[in-house]
Design a protein around this motif. Sequence first.
Motif, PDB file in Angstrom:
ATOM      1  N   PHE A   2     -26.793 -53.022 -71.995  1.00  0.00           N
ATOM      2  CA  PHE A   2     -25.697 -52.874 -71.037  1.00  0.00           C
ATOM      3  C   PHE A   2     -25.845 -51.575 -70.257  1.00  0.00           C
ATOM      4  O   PHE A   2     -26.040 -50.505 -70.828  1.00  0.00           O
ATOM      5  CB  PHE A   2     -24.352 -52.882 -71.767  1.00  0.00           C
ATOM      6  CG  PHE A   2     -23.161 -52.725 -70.857  1.00  0.00           C
ATOM      7  CD1 PHE A   2     -22.611 -53.828 -70.230  1.00  0.00           C
ATOM      8  CD2 PHE A   2     -22.594 -51.485 -70.626  1.00  0.00           C
ATOM      9  CE1 PHE A   2     -21.511 -53.698 -69.385  1.00  0.00           C
ATOM     10  CE2 PHE A   2     -21.504 -51.337 -69.781  1.00  0.00           C
ATOM     11  CZ  PHE A   2     -20.959 -52.445 -69.167  1.00  0.00           C
ATOM     12  N   VAL A   3     -25.765 -51.653 -68.932  1.00  0.00           N
ATOM     13  CA  VAL A   3     -25.762 -50.477 -68.066  1.00  0.00           C
ATOM     14  C   VAL A   3     -24.393 -50.328 -67.413  1.00  0.00           C
ATOM     15  O   VAL A   3     -23.798 -49.259 -67.425  1.00  0.00           O
ATOM     16  CB  VAL A   3     -26.869 -50.561 -66.990  1.00  0.00           C
ATOM     17  CG1 VAL A   3     -26.780 -49.394 -66.011  1.00  0.00           C
ATOM     18  CG2 VAL A   3     -28.247 -50.622 -67.642  1.00  0.00           C
ATOM     19  N   ALA A   4     -23.875 -51.416 -66.835  1.00  0.00           N
ATOM     20  CA  ALA A   4     -22.585 -51.389 -66.145  1.00  0.00           C
ATOM     21  C   ALA A   4     -22.095 -52.818 -65.962  1.00  0.00           C
ATOM     22  O   ALA A   4     -22.843 -53.774 -66.131  1.00  0.00           O
ATOM     23  CB  ALA A   4     -22.715 -50.709 -64.786  1.00  0.00           C
ATOM     24  N   GLY A   5     -20.852 -52.944 -65.590  1.00  0.00           N
ATOM     25  CA  GLY A   5     -20.306 -54.257 -65.298  1.00  0.00           C
ATOM     26  C   GLY A   5     -18.834 -54.171 -64.966  1.00  0.00           C
ATOM     27  O   GLY A   5     -18.166 -53.206 -65.342  1.00  0.00           O
ATOM     28  N   ALA A   6     -18.356 -55.163 -64.246  1.00  0.00           N
ATOM     29  CA  ALA A   6     -16.939 -55.229 -63.908  1.00  0.00           C
ATOM     30  C   ALA A   6     -16.610 -56.621 -63.407  1.00  0.00           C
ATOM     31  O   ALA A   6     -17.432 -57.279 -62.771  1.00  0.00           O
ATOM     32  CB  ALA A   6     -16.581 -54.207 -62.835  1.00  0.00           C
ATOM     33  N   GLY A   7     -15.393 -57.042 -63.699  1.00  0.00           N
ATOM     34  CA  GLY A   7     -14.850 -58.244 -63.087  1.00  0.00           C
ATOM     35  C   GLY A   7     -14.179 -57.827 -61.787  1.00  0.00           C
ATOM     36  O   GLY A   7     -13.729 -56.682 -61.653  1.00  0.00           O
ATOM     37  N   LEU A   8     -14.140 -58.718 -60.845  1.00  0.00           N
ATOM     38  CA  LEU A   8     -13.507 -58.428 -59.562  1.00  0.00           C
ATOM     39  C   LEU A   8     -12.237 -59.250 -59.402  1.00  0.00           C
ATOM     40  O   LEU A   8     -12.141 -60.360 -59.931  1.00  0.00           O
ATOM     41  CB  LEU A   8     -14.477 -58.747 -58.420  1.00  0.00           C
ATOM     42  CG  LEU A   8     -15.821 -58.012 -58.472  1.00  0.00           C
ATOM     43  CD1 LEU A   8     -16.739 -58.512 -57.365  1.00  0.00           C
ATOM     44  CD2 LEU A   8     -15.616 -56.519 -58.371  1.00  0.00           C
TER      45      LEU A   8
ATOM     46  N   ALA B 156     -11.620 -63.418 -73.530  1.00  0.00           N
ATOM     47  CA  ALA B 156     -12.293 -63.185 -74.813  1.00  0.00           C
ATOM     48  C   ALA B 156     -13.780 -63.529 -74.724  1.00  0.00           C
ATOM     49  O   ALA B 156     -14.612 -62.853 -75.336  1.00  0.00           O
ATOM     50  CB  ALA B 156     -11.627 -63.996 -75.915  1.00  0.00           C
ATOM     51  N   GLY B 157     -14.116 -64.544 -73.959  1.00  0.00           N
ATOM     52  CA  GLY B 157     -15.523 -64.908 -73.786  1.00  0.00           C
ATOM     53  C   GLY B 157     -16.306 -63.780 -73.131  1.00  0.00           C
ATOM     54  O   GLY B 157     -17.410 -63.447 -73.562  1.00  0.00           O
ATOM     55  N   PHE B 158     -15.735 -63.172 -72.113  1.00  0.00           N
ATOM     56  CA  PHE B 158     -16.402 -62.059 -71.440  1.00  0.00           C
ATOM     57  C   PHE B 158     -16.413 -60.805 -72.304  1.00  0.00           C
ATOM     58  O   PHE B 158     -17.372 -60.038 -72.287  1.00  0.00           O
ATOM     59  CB  PHE B 158     -15.771 -61.789 -70.072  1.00  0.00           C
ATOM     60  CG  PHE B 158     -16.252 -62.742 -69.017  1.00  0.00           C
ATOM     61  CD1 PHE B 158     -17.458 -62.519 -68.371  1.00  0.00           C
ATOM     62  CD2 PHE B 158     -15.525 -63.871 -68.699  1.00  0.00           C
ATOM     63  CE1 PHE B 158     -17.924 -63.407 -67.413  1.00  0.00           C
ATOM     64  CE2 PHE B 158     -15.978 -64.759 -67.744  1.00  0.00           C
ATOM     65  CZ  PHE B 158     -17.181 -64.531 -67.094  1.00  0.00           C
ATOM     66  N   PHE B 159     -15.358 -60.586 -73.073  1.00  0.00           N
ATOM     67  CA  PHE B 159     -15.321 -59.447 -73.985  1.00  0.00           C
ATOM     68  C   PHE B 159     -16.448 -59.575 -75.017  1.00  0.00           C
ATOM     69  O   PHE B 159     -17.185 -58.618 -75.278  1.00  0.00           O
ATOM     70  CB  PHE B 159     -13.963 -59.357 -74.687  1.00  0.00           C
ATOM     71  CG  PHE B 159     -13.857 -58.202 -75.633  1.00  0.00           C
ATOM     72  CD1 PHE B 159     -13.605 -56.927 -75.167  1.00  0.00           C
ATOM     73  CD2 PHE B 159     -14.021 -58.398 -77.003  1.00  0.00           C
ATOM     74  CE1 PHE B 159     -13.527 -55.847 -76.047  1.00  0.00           C
ATOM     75  CE2 PHE B 159     -13.940 -57.331 -77.888  1.00  0.00           C
ATOM     76  CZ  PHE B 159     -13.691 -56.054 -77.405  1.00  0.00           C
ATOM     77  N   ALA B 160     -16.608 -60.759 -75.583  1.00  0.00           N
ATOM     78  CA  ALA B 160     -17.659 -60.996 -76.577  1.00  0.00           C
ATOM     79  C   ALA B 160     -19.049 -60.850 -75.947  1.00  0.00           C
ATOM     80  O   ALA B 160     -19.964 -60.272 -76.553  1.00  0.00           O
ATOM     81  CB  ALA B 160     -17.500 -62.378 -77.201  1.00  0.00           C
ATOM     82  N   TYR B 161     -19.209 -61.354 -74.741  1.00  0.00           N
ATOM     83  CA  TYR B 161     -20.496 -61.232 -74.046  1.00  0.00           C
ATOM     84  C   TYR B 161     -20.814 -59.755 -73.786  1.00  0.00           C
ATOM     85  O   TYR B 161     -21.933 -59.303 -74.033  1.00  0.00           O
ATOM     86  CB  TYR B 161     -20.466 -62.023 -72.738  1.00  0.00           C
ATOM     87  CG  TYR B 161     -21.739 -61.917 -71.950  1.00  0.00           C
ATOM     88  CD1 TYR B 161     -22.885 -62.603 -72.337  1.00  0.00           C
ATOM     89  CD2 TYR B 161     -21.810 -61.118 -70.813  1.00  0.00           C
ATOM     90  CE1 TYR B 161     -24.071 -62.493 -71.620  1.00  0.00           C
ATOM     91  CE2 TYR B 161     -22.984 -61.006 -70.088  1.00  0.00           C
ATOM     92  CZ  TYR B 161     -24.106 -61.699 -70.493  1.00  0.00           C
ATOM     93  OH  TYR B 161     -25.274 -61.586 -69.787  1.00  0.00           O
ATOM     94  N   SER B 162     -19.830 -59.004 -73.304  1.00  0.00           N
ATOM     95  CA  SER B 162     -20.019 -57.569 -73.045  1.00  0.00           C
ATOM     96  C   SER B 162     -20.397 -56.828 -74.327  1.00  0.00           C
ATOM     97  O   SER B 162     -21.272 -55.952 -74.321  1.00  0.00           O
ATOM     98  CB  SER B 162     -18.755 -56.959 -72.443  1.00  0.00           C
ATOM     99  OG  SER B 162     -18.462 -57.554 -71.199  1.00  0.00           O
ATOM    100  N   LYS B 163     -19.744 -57.190 -75.433  1.00  0.00           N
ATOM    101  CA  LYS B 163     -20.051 -56.570 -76.721  1.00  0.00           C
ATOM    102  C   LYS B 163     -21.489 -56.887 -77.132  1.00  0.00           C
ATOM    103  O   LYS B 163     -22.217 -56.015 -77.626  1.00  0.00           O
ATOM    104  CB  LYS B 163     -19.070 -57.031 -77.788  1.00  0.00           C
ATOM    105  CG  LYS B 163     -19.299 -56.372 -79.149  1.00  0.00           C
ATOM    106  CD  LYS B 163     -18.286 -56.841 -80.176  1.00  0.00           C
ATOM    107  CE  LYS B 163     -18.442 -56.185 -81.522  1.00  0.00           C
ATOM    108  NZ  LYS B 163     -19.773 -55.957 -82.017  1.00  0.00           N
ATOM    109  N   ALA B 164     -21.919 -58.126 -76.930  1.00  0.00           N
ATOM    110  CA  ALA B 164     -23.289 -58.511 -77.271  1.00  0.00           C
ATOM    111  C   ALA B 164     -24.303 -57.699 -76.460  1.00  0.00           C
ATOM    112  O   ALA B 164     -25.327 -57.267 -76.998  1.00  0.00           O
ATOM    113  CB  ALA B 164     -23.494 -60.011 -77.054  1.00  0.00           C
ATOM    114  N   LEU B 165     -24.026 -57.484 -75.172  1.00  0.00           N
ATOM    115  CA  LEU B 165     -24.910 -56.668 -74.338  1.00  0.00           C
ATOM    116  C   LEU B 165     -24.985 -55.237 -74.871  1.00  0.00           C
ATOM    117  O   LEU B 165     -26.061 -54.657 -74.972  1.00  0.00           O
ATOM    118  CB  LEU B 165     -24.415 -56.640 -72.888  1.00  0.00           C
ATOM    119  CG  LEU B 165     -24.542 -57.924 -72.070  1.00  0.00           C
ATOM    120  CD1 LEU B 165     -23.836 -57.758 -70.726  1.00  0.00           C
ATOM    121  CD2 LEU B 165     -25.998 -58.310 -71.865  1.00  0.00           C
TER     122      LEU B 165
END
Length: 119
Positions: free
Chosen positions: A43-49, A28-37
């Motif tokens: 935001f251009v791109a991103g992914a967890g590995l 949820a922390g990363f989801f919220a951060y991605s939404k903020a970007l």
Amino acid sequence: MNYTLLIYENSAGFALRSDKDKAAAYGAGFFAYSKALRDAGVFVAGAGLQVPGTATTLRIGDDKRKVQDGPYAETKEQLGGYYVIDVANLDTALEWAARIPAAAGSFIEVRPNLVPPGA
């Protein structure tokens, strides 16, 4: 300018992903951060590995390929994900990097992307 924010996590950070009691909050922390970007329009791109043990390393030398299971180096922190953002300058990139919800002991590397020739 595009900057890549490389998220290096320690074993505790990777463990949060599979901890049944903590995985939802971690995600949820990363989801919220991605939404903020996205909301900020940077935001251009991103992914967890996936965890480092799932990596395959390819080395090229003497015109031969060497394939090895696992990460290139055994270190305390391994690349866990990344974001590419489009911001005006390094200071702004660092401000966004500081907001990444990484686990204690993790670190974020901020690098400007190369501009392709002729762009």
